[in-house]
Design a protein around this motif. Sequence first.
Motif, PDB file in Angstrom:
ATOM      1  N   ALA A 149       2.320 -27.342  10.963  1.00 50.74           N
ATOM      2  CA  ALA A 149       3.598 -26.678  10.976  1.00 50.74           C
ATOM      3  C   ALA A 149       4.444 -27.538   9.986  1.00 50.74           C
ATOM      4  CB  ALA A 149       4.174 -26.656  12.350  1.00 50.74           C
ATOM      5  N   PRO A 150       4.608 -28.848  10.076  1.00 51.54           N
ATOM      6  CA  PRO A 150       5.582 -29.304   9.304  1.00 51.54           C
ATOM      7  C   PRO A 150       5.248 -29.380   7.784  1.00 51.54           C
ATOM      8  CG  PRO A 150       4.339 -31.112  10.648  1.00 51.54           C
ATOM      9  CD  PRO A 150       4.168 -29.697  11.110  1.00 51.54           C
ATOM     10  N   LEU A 151       3.620 -29.562   7.601  1.00 51.50           N
ATOM     11  CA  LEU A 151       3.097 -29.475   6.267  1.00 51.50           C
ATOM     12  C   LEU A 151       3.388 -27.951   5.591  1.00 51.50           C
ATOM     13  CD1 LEU A 151       0.047 -31.583   6.803  1.00 51.50           C
ATOM     14  CD2 LEU A 151       1.861 -32.328   5.853  1.00 51.50           C
ATOM     15  N   VAL A 152       3.289 -27.223   6.202  1.00 50.99           N
ATOM     16  CA  VAL A 152       3.316 -25.870   5.531  1.00 50.99           C
ATOM     17  C   VAL A 152       4.790 -25.438   5.022  1.00 50.99           C
ATOM     18  CG1 VAL A 152       3.724 -23.388   6.444  1.00 50.99           C
ATOM     19  CG2 VAL A 152       1.900 -24.553   7.301  1.00 50.99           C
ATOM     20  N   VAL A 153       5.829 -26.246   5.732  1.00 52.82           N
ATOM     21  CA  VAL A 153       7.251 -26.139   5.207  1.00 52.82           C
ATOM     22  C   VAL A 153       7.544 -27.070   4.406  1.00 52.82           C
ATOM     23  CG1 VAL A 153       8.044 -24.837   7.128  1.00 52.82           C
ATOM     24  CG2 VAL A 153       8.179 -27.224   7.239  1.00 52.82           C
ATOM     25  N   ALA A 154       6.655 -28.276   4.262  1.00 51.10           N
ATOM     26  CA  ALA A 154       7.244 -29.506   3.277  1.00 51.10           C
ATOM     27  C   ALA A 154       6.853 -28.915   1.789  1.00 51.10           C
ATOM     28  CB  ALA A 154       6.263 -30.623   3.583  1.00 51.10           C
ATOM     29  N   GLU A 155       7.578 -29.595   1.088  1.00 54.81           N
ATOM     30  CA  GLU A 155       7.331 -29.299  -0.543  1.00 54.81           C
ATOM     31  C   GLU A 155       6.188 -30.057  -0.954  1.00 54.81           C
ATOM     32  OE1 GLU A 155      10.557 -30.828  -2.621  1.00 54.81           O
ATOM     33  OE2 GLU A 155      12.152 -29.812  -1.721  1.00 54.81           O
ATOM     34  N   LYS A 156       5.225 -29.196  -1.725  1.00 53.04           N
ATOM     35  CA  LYS A 156       3.916 -29.552  -1.928  1.00 53.04           C
ATOM     36  C   LYS A 156       3.683 -30.755  -3.022  1.00 53.04           C
ATOM     37  CE  LYS A 156       2.378 -26.849   1.101  1.00 53.04           C
ATOM     38  NZ  LYS A 156       3.808 -26.192   1.692  1.00 53.04           N
ATOM     39  N   ASP A 157       4.749 -31.195  -3.621  1.00 50.39           N
ATOM     40  CA  ASP A 157       4.639 -32.407  -4.540  1.00 50.39           C
ATOM     41  C   ASP A 157       4.198 -33.626  -3.803  1.00 50.39           C
ATOM     42  OD1 ASP A 157       7.415 -34.106  -4.505  1.00 50.39           O
ATOM     43  OD2 ASP A 157       7.575 -31.999  -3.828  1.00 50.39           O
ATOM     44  N   ALA A 158       3.311 -34.514  -4.626  1.00 51.91           N
ATOM     45  CA  ALA A 158       2.904 -35.702  -3.891  1.00 51.91           C
ATOM     46  C   ALA A 158       4.137 -36.556  -3.441  1.00 51.91           C
ATOM     47  CB  ALA A 158       2.139 -36.396  -5.355  1.00 51.91           C
ATOM     48  N   ALA A 159       5.128 -36.634  -4.100  1.00 53.09           N
ATOM     49  CA  ALA A 159       6.018 -37.739  -3.826  1.00 53.09           C
ATOM     50  C   ALA A 159       6.605 -37.463  -2.343  1.00 53.09           C
ATOM     51  CB  ALA A 159       7.365 -37.751  -4.731  1.00 53.09           C
ATOM     52  N   ASN A 160       6.697 -36.054  -1.914  1.00 54.86           N
ATOM     53  CA  ASN A 160       7.152 -35.469  -0.715  1.00 54.86           C
ATOM     54  C   ASN A 160       6.067 -35.823   0.334  1.00 54.86           C
ATOM     55  OD1 ASN A 160       9.333 -34.294   1.101  1.00 54.86           O
ATOM     56  ND2 ASN A 160       7.745 -32.735   1.266  1.00 54.86           N
ATOM     57  N   LEU A 161       5.115 -35.306  -0.012  1.00 50.50           N
ATOM     58  CA  LEU A 161       3.798 -35.614   0.683  1.00 50.50           C
ATOM     59  C   LEU A 161       3.481 -36.870   1.208  1.00 50.50           C
ATOM     60  CD1 LEU A 161       1.268 -32.737  -0.412  1.00 50.50           C
ATOM     61  CD2 LEU A 161       2.987 -32.600   1.495  1.00 50.50           C
ATOM     62  N   LEU A 162       3.730 -37.906   0.437  1.00 51.24           N
ATOM     63  CA  LEU A 162       3.631 -39.308   0.655  1.00 51.24           C
ATOM     64  C   LEU A 162       4.880 -39.998   1.200  1.00 51.24           C
ATOM     65  CD1 LEU A 162       1.269 -40.153  -2.471  1.00 51.24           C
ATOM     66  CD2 LEU A 162       0.573 -39.608   0.007  1.00 51.24           C
ATOM     67  N   SER A 163       5.854 -39.187   1.417  1.00 51.44           N
ATOM     68  CA  SER A 163       7.108 -39.785   1.876  1.00 51.44           C
ATOM     69  C   SER A 163       7.049 -40.327   3.628  1.00 51.44           C
ATOM     70  CB  SER A 163       8.194 -39.066   1.845  1.00 51.44           C
ATOM     71  OG  SER A 163       8.045 -37.825   2.700  1.00 51.44           O
ATOM     72  N   ASP A 164       7.410 -41.227   4.031  1.00 53.51           N
ATOM     73  CA  ASP A 164       7.491 -41.905   5.107  1.00 53.51           C
ATOM     74  C   ASP A 164       7.724 -40.685   6.327  1.00 53.51           C
ATOM     75  OD1 ASP A 164       6.384 -44.147   4.729  1.00 53.51           O
ATOM     76  OD2 ASP A 164       8.117 -45.453   5.090  1.00 53.51           O
ATOM     77  N   ARG A 165       8.756 -40.019   5.946  1.00 55.29           N
ATOM     78  CA  ARG A 165       8.889 -39.032   6.913  1.00 55.29           C
ATOM     79  C   ARG A 165       7.928 -37.876   6.976  1.00 55.29           C
ATOM     80  NH1 ARG A 165      13.860 -37.567   9.080  1.00 55.29           N
ATOM     81  NH2 ARG A 165      14.091 -35.504   9.958  1.00 55.29           N
ATOM     82  N   THR A 166       7.494 -37.542   5.821  1.00 50.25           N
ATOM     83  CA  THR A 166       6.556 -36.293   5.871  1.00 50.25           C
ATOM     84  C   THR A 166       5.211 -36.739   6.799  1.00 50.25           C
ATOM     85  OG1 THR A 166       7.412 -35.246   4.036  1.00 50.25           O
ATOM     86  CG2 THR A 166       5.147 -34.604   4.751  1.00 50.25           C
ATOM     87  N   LEU A 167       4.796 -37.842   6.399  1.00 54.41           N
ATOM     88  CA  LEU A 167       3.743 -38.472   7.073  1.00 54.41           C
ATOM     89  C   LEU A 167       3.768 -38.584   8.410  1.00 54.41           C
ATOM     90  CD1 LEU A 167       2.834 -41.312   4.494  1.00 54.41           C
ATOM     91  CD2 LEU A 167       1.352 -39.399   5.059  1.00 54.41           C
ATOM     92  N   GLN A 168       4.974 -38.945   9.012  1.00 52.85           N
ATOM     93  CA  GLN A 168       5.267 -39.337  10.350  1.00 52.85           C
ATOM     94  C   GLN A 168       5.226 -37.748  11.098  1.00 52.85           C
ATOM     95  OE1 GLN A 168       9.032 -41.385  10.118  1.00 52.85           O
ATOM     96  NE2 GLN A 168       7.869 -43.358  10.638  1.00 52.85           N
ATOM     97  N   GLU A 169       5.984 -36.842  10.491  1.00 53.32           N
ATOM     98  CA  GLU A 169       6.098 -35.388  11.019  1.00 53.32           C
ATOM     99  C   GLU A 169       4.752 -35.069  10.998  1.00 53.32           C
ATOM    100  OE1 GLU A 169       8.416 -33.500   8.055  1.00 53.32           O
ATOM    101  OE2 GLU A 169      10.319 -33.878   9.442  1.00 53.32           O
ATOM    102  N   ALA A 170       3.840 -35.298  10.232  1.00 56.56           N
ATOM    103  CA  ALA A 170       2.216 -34.575  10.275  1.00 56.56           C
ATOM    104  C   ALA A 170       1.631 -35.513  11.294  1.00 56.56           C
ATOM    105  CB  ALA A 170       1.542 -34.730   8.846  1.00 56.56           C
ATOM    106  N   MET A 171       1.747 -36.681  11.613  1.00 51.10           N
ATOM    107  CA  MET A 171       1.011 -37.684  12.321  1.00 51.10           C
ATOM    108  C   MET A 171       1.390 -37.222  13.663  1.00 51.10           C
ATOM    109  SD  MET A 171      -1.538 -39.007  10.690  1.00 51.10           S
ATOM    110  CE  MET A 171      -1.713 -37.264   9.753  1.00 51.10           C
TER     111      MET A 171
END
Length: 247
Positions: A35-57
């Motif tokens: 769910a959070p990955l679907v709405v996240a921006e797909k660029d590498a910088a955003n996907l590798l941010s701590d917030r996105t990683l925490q939301e996914a995990m």
Amino acid sequence: MSRLLRAEARKVLATPTIWWLLLGTIAIGIAGTVAPLVVAEKDAANLLSDRTLQEAMHGAAAGVILVVVAGIIGMAGEWRFGQASQTFLTTPRRRRIVGAKTVVYMGVGALFGMVAAAACTATAWIWYRANDVTLPLERSAVWLTLLGCVAVAVLFGVLGVAIGAIARNQVMAIVGAMGWLVVVEPILFAASKPVFRWLPGMASISLRRQPADGLLSPGVAAAVLVGVLAVALAFGARLVERDDVTT
């Protein structure tokens, strides 16, 4: 005590509902990761941010409330299925039974947590690879979140046993626990974060490192959860000890 632990473990293995709850935990965990990955921006910088990683995990804990349900079934089920008299008359020291159930459902929580964490990690890895990014498993935002999710699953196994011991009515306990953790606590927290962040459900969110404002630190949250569980379990064990199961 080892005999009691083996007996309680056999009850878990012989309860089909536990395995359905495990499948539900996996399914909800995968959905919570996607769910959070679907709405996240797909660029590498955003996907590798701590917030996105925490939301996914954090998806690994999306279905952790089902561990509470498992613990309630394990404890309150003694009354629902008419086994309380046999169980407690066979082992008159009822606190030992509550203790054995607590240990066993901590193990159930650990199993649920680790399986959900593995499913969450595999799902995130596939999603990241599909976007030409490598999931950085060595990052603390990944493994600390997963560890927090497993820890919460273990503690929620204890919470389920405590709630079952206090209520002793399986249906009422499940409905009450689900309603409190899913509906009531979030509403209270939204109304006053400084006051209601101390509630056990909110503390569990902090321990599993969901990115959100106003939560306790993970260390304080762990202390709050352990304290609440100790009090609830002691109270539940006392009620079980005083219950007249022969009538």
